[in-house]
Design an enzyme around this catalytic site. Structure first.
Site, PDB file in Angstrom:
ATOM      1  N   CYS B  78      33.809 -56.736 -54.084  1.00 58.26           N
ATOM      2  CA  CYS B  78      35.184 -57.130 -54.414  1.00 58.26           C
ATOM      3  C   CYS B  78      35.710 -56.228 -55.531  1.00 58.26           C
ATOM      4  CB  CYS B  78      35.222 -58.577 -54.868  1.00 58.26           C
ATOM      5  SG  CYS B  78      36.804 -59.014 -55.631  1.00 58.26           S
ATOM      6  N   VAL B  79      36.879 -55.659 -55.305  1.00 54.93           N
ATOM      7  CA  VAL B  79      37.416 -54.692 -56.277  1.00 54.93           C
ATOM      8  C   VAL B  79      37.714 -55.330 -57.629  1.00 54.93           C
ATOM      9  CG1 VAL B  79      39.794 -54.910 -55.373  1.00 54.93           C
ATOM     10  CG2 VAL B  79      39.140 -52.895 -56.677  1.00 54.93           C
TER      11      VAL B  79
END
Lengths: 136, 130
Positions: B78-79
């Site tokens: 997840c960024v």
């Protein structure tokens, strides 16, 4: 994926600031809203503290993300089940929670409460009815 | 069966990364498809190539990278969670003016939409964490 509509529950079980799960969990709910699924949320155990009104994090130097809950209605996340026993065990009442509301498009945009207080048995039944449960 | 995995805890700290890896291997051995492994919360720390465990211990990152190489498993960090925890690929490093990147081979950084998509696309989404 086109046309698929799954029943998805976001189950929040933890207090809002002791760990990051509540905050990052809310981020999934907001992103997930773009996918047009049959979404609800449930708050159990210390998770009920996430909806408490009047949160003030200034003394702990953390971001108060609780205002974001008020945006949920605009994201079409309009069913927030809160477990009655979890409130009782913590000396909380429904009046202690933020007033979260949405406009019901199927009822002439009447403003309604998103929060539904249900008992533990009903939470279990709701979990059982889902296709997917995200657990934060 | 098409299966998605969600790993919510960091390596070595918590059993989640080990259990998820073993689950993925067992599922693949039985002929199931692992559609994606999504790493969230401290789980993004599974994807740094800088981890250096003692030689007599398992190497959690290399294990994942090997799984991606041999079975083409999609490993997604997840960024937003990765940015908070200092995990970045060359693009992210450049965008945020960092002097280095640390993403491991076989991993990619993307958004939470990839997690929700996996939940919708897969027959099962299995969560590893508390």
């Amino acid at each position: 994926m086109a046309g698929q509509c799954k029943k998805i529950m976001y189950l929040h079980r933890r207090a809002p600031y002791g760990t990051v799960y509540a905050q990052e969990g809310l981020e999934v709910v907001l992103i997930g809203a773009a996918f047009d699924q049959d979404v609800c949320m449930a708050f159990v155990d210390d998770g009920v503290y996430q909806l408490k009104a009047g949160q003030d994090t200034s003394a702990v130097g953390m971001k108060n993300f609780s205002p974001a809950w008020r945006a949920l209605g605009d994201y079409d996340v309009t069913r927030l089940y809160v477990e009655r026993e979890s409130l009782d065990e913590r000396g909380l009442r429904e009046e202690d929670l933020m007033p979260l509301r949405y406009e019901d498009e199927n009822d002439d945009w009447a403003e309604k409460s998103s929060i539904v207080i249900v008992d533990r048995k009903e939470i279990g039944r709701l979990i059982d009815a889902q296709d997917v449960v995200f657990n934060f | 069966m098409k299966i998605g995995l969600l790993v919510n805890e960091g390596p070595y700290q918590h059993q989640a990364a080990d259990s998820a890896y073993r689950f993925a291997c067992a599922a693949l051995a039985k002929g199931h498809e692992i559609f994606r492994v999504f790493f969230y919360h401290d789980g993004v720390n599974n994807g740094t190539r800088l981890m250096t465990p003692p030689q007599d211990d398992r190497h959690i990152q290399q294990r994942w990278s090997e799984l991606a190489r041999t079975h083409g498993v999609d490993l997604v960090l997840c960024v937003a969670a990765a940015q908070r925890r200092g995990i970045c690929d060359p693009d992210e490093a450049k965008r945020n003016a960092k002097d280095a990147d640390n993403i491991a081979p076989g991993f990619r950084i993307s958004g939470l939409g990839q997690l929700v998509e996996a939940a919708i696309e897969c027959d099962r989404l299995v969560t590893f964490g508390d």
